[in-house]
Write a protein that holds these residues in place. Structure first.
Motif, PDB file in Angstrom:
ATOM      1  N   UNK A   6       0.899  -1.261  -0.041  1.00  0.00           N
ATOM      2  CA  UNK A   6       0.142   0.192  -0.142  1.00  0.00           C
ATOM      3  C   UNK A   6       0.648   1.221   0.034  1.00  0.00           C
ATOM      4  N   UNK A   7       2.022   1.035   0.439  1.00  0.00           N
ATOM      5  CA  UNK A   7       2.940   2.236   0.589  1.00  0.00           C
ATOM      6  C   UNK A   7       4.002   2.426  -0.658  1.00  0.00           C
ATOM      7  N   UNK A   8       4.077   1.327  -1.363  1.00  0.00           N
ATOM      8  CA  UNK A   8       5.006   1.334  -2.452  1.00  0.00           C
ATOM      9  C   UNK A   8       4.468   1.274  -3.730  1.00  0.00           C
ATOM     10  N   UNK A  33       1.698  11.753  -1.892  1.00  0.00           N
ATOM     11  CA  UNK A  33       2.810  10.940  -1.430  1.00  0.00           C
ATOM     12  C   UNK A  33       3.477  11.406  -0.158  1.00  0.00           C
ATOM     13  N   UNK A  34       3.772  10.631   1.044  1.00  0.00           N
ATOM     14  CA  UNK A  34       4.465  10.939   1.929  1.00  0.00           C
ATOM     15  C   UNK A  34       5.864  10.930   1.737  1.00  0.00           C
ATOM     16  N   UNK A  35       6.405  12.427   2.131  1.00  0.00           N
ATOM     17  CA  UNK A  35       7.851  12.216   2.186  1.00  0.00           C
ATOM     18  C   UNK A  35       8.569  12.142   3.676  1.00  0.00           C
ATOM     19  N   UNK A  36       7.771  12.123   4.701  1.00  0.00           N
ATOM     20  CA  UNK A  36       8.141  12.118   6.163  1.00  0.00           C
ATOM     21  C   UNK A  36       7.519  10.890   6.667  1.00  0.00           C
ATOM     22  N   UNK A  37       8.046  10.066   7.472  1.00  0.00           N
ATOM     23  CA  UNK A  37       7.261   9.220   8.290  1.00  0.00           C
ATOM     24  C   UNK A  37       6.214   9.703   9.182  1.00  0.00           C
ATOM     25  N   UNK A  38       6.208  10.838   9.682  1.00  0.00           N
ATOM     26  CA  UNK A  38       5.172  11.055  10.442  1.00  0.00           C
ATOM     27  C   UNK A  38       3.858  11.801   9.572  1.00  0.00           C
ATOM     28  N   UNK A  39       4.121  12.046   8.399  1.00  0.00           N
ATOM     29  CA  UNK A  39       3.049  12.187   7.534  1.00  0.00           C
ATOM     30  C   UNK A  39       2.578  10.889   6.634  1.00  0.00           C
ATOM     31  N   UNK A  40       2.885   9.865   6.923  1.00  0.00           N
ATOM     32  CA  UNK A  40       2.633   8.501   6.210  1.00  0.00           C
ATOM     33  C   UNK A  40       1.209   8.098   6.714  1.00  0.00           C
ATOM     34  N   UNK A  41       0.299   8.460   6.257  1.00  0.00           N
ATOM     35  CA  UNK A  41      -1.018   7.987   6.624  1.00  0.00           C
ATOM     36  C   UNK A  41      -1.250   6.764   5.726  1.00  0.00           C
ATOM     37  N   UNK A  46       4.749   6.168  -0.132  1.00  0.00           N
ATOM     38  CA  UNK A  46       5.528   6.577   0.905  1.00  0.00           C
ATOM     39  C   UNK A  46       7.094   6.432   0.558  1.00  0.00           C
ATOM     40  N   UNK A  47       7.909   7.564   0.489  1.00  0.00           N
ATOM     41  CA  UNK A  47       9.101   7.733  -0.175  1.00  0.00           C
ATOM     42  C   UNK A  47      10.107   8.338   0.891  1.00  0.00           C
ATOM     43  N   UNK A  48       9.925   8.117   2.151  1.00  0.00           N
ATOM     44  CA  UNK A  48      10.759   8.372   3.155  1.00  0.00           C
ATOM     45  C   UNK A  48      11.825   7.411   3.342  1.00  0.00           C
ATOM     46  N   UNK A  49      11.547   6.252   2.841  1.00  0.00           N
ATOM     47  CA  UNK A  49      12.644   5.242   3.214  1.00  0.00           C
ATOM     48  C   UNK A  49      12.752   4.667   1.975  1.00  0.00           C
ATOM     49  N   UNK A  50      14.211   4.113   1.502  1.00  0.00           N
ATOM     50  CA  UNK A  50      14.595   3.664   0.336  1.00  0.00           C
ATOM     51  C   UNK A  50      13.844   2.421   0.042  1.00  0.00           C
ATOM     52  N   UNK A  51      13.399   1.502   0.897  1.00  0.00           N
ATOM     53  CA  UNK A  51      12.641   0.396   0.348  1.00  0.00           C
ATOM     54  C   UNK A  51      11.306   0.397  -0.408  1.00  0.00           C
ATOM     55  N   UNK A  52      10.708   1.787  -0.294  1.00  0.00           N
ATOM     56  CA  UNK A  52       9.560   2.079  -0.885  1.00  0.00           C
ATOM     57  C   UNK A  52       9.921   2.803  -2.377  1.00  0.00           C
ATOM     58  N   UNK A  53      10.998   3.200  -2.727  1.00  0.00           N
ATOM     59  CA  UNK A  53      11.174   3.912  -3.904  1.00  0.00           C
ATOM     60  C   UNK A  53      11.551   2.868  -5.202  1.00  0.00           C
ATOM     61  N   UNK A  54      11.460   1.707  -4.990  1.00  0.00           N
ATOM     62  CA  UNK A  54      12.156   0.908  -6.270  1.00  0.00           C
ATOM     63  C   UNK A  54      11.376   1.086  -7.335  1.00  0.00           C
ATOM     64  N   UNK A  55       9.953   1.109  -7.175  1.00  0.00           N
ATOM     65  CA  UNK A  55       8.996   1.304  -8.015  1.00  0.00           C
ATOM     66  C   UNK A  55       9.270   2.733  -9.027  1.00  0.00           C
TER      67      UNK A  55
END
Length: 58
Positions: A6-8, A33-41, A46-55
């Motif tokens: 859901x985040x990727x 798109x959330x760029x900060x963990x606090x805003x990641x509803x 979600x792109x605040x962590x590398x593991x979510x940016x592969x796509x």
């Protein structure tokens, strides 16, 4: 429980937007798109962590 998918950027999301583009739409907005963990509803991309940016690298 929140799904990692859901985040990727996943193939299903890409296919959805490709289908819209093939249909001839004039403007295709992806979504919030959330760029900060606090805003990641729940459900936001979600792109605040590398593991979510592969796509985004396709």
């Amino acid at each position: 429980m929140e799904s990692e998918g859901r985040k990727s950027i996943i193939d299903k999301l890409i296919a959805y937007h490709v289908a819209r583009a093939k249909g001839g739409n004039g403007l295709n907005t992806v979504e919030v798109t959330a760029v900060d963990k606090a805003s990641a509803h729940f459900g936001f991309l979600f792109i605040a962590e590398d593991k979510y940016t592969n796509g985004l690298k396709n």
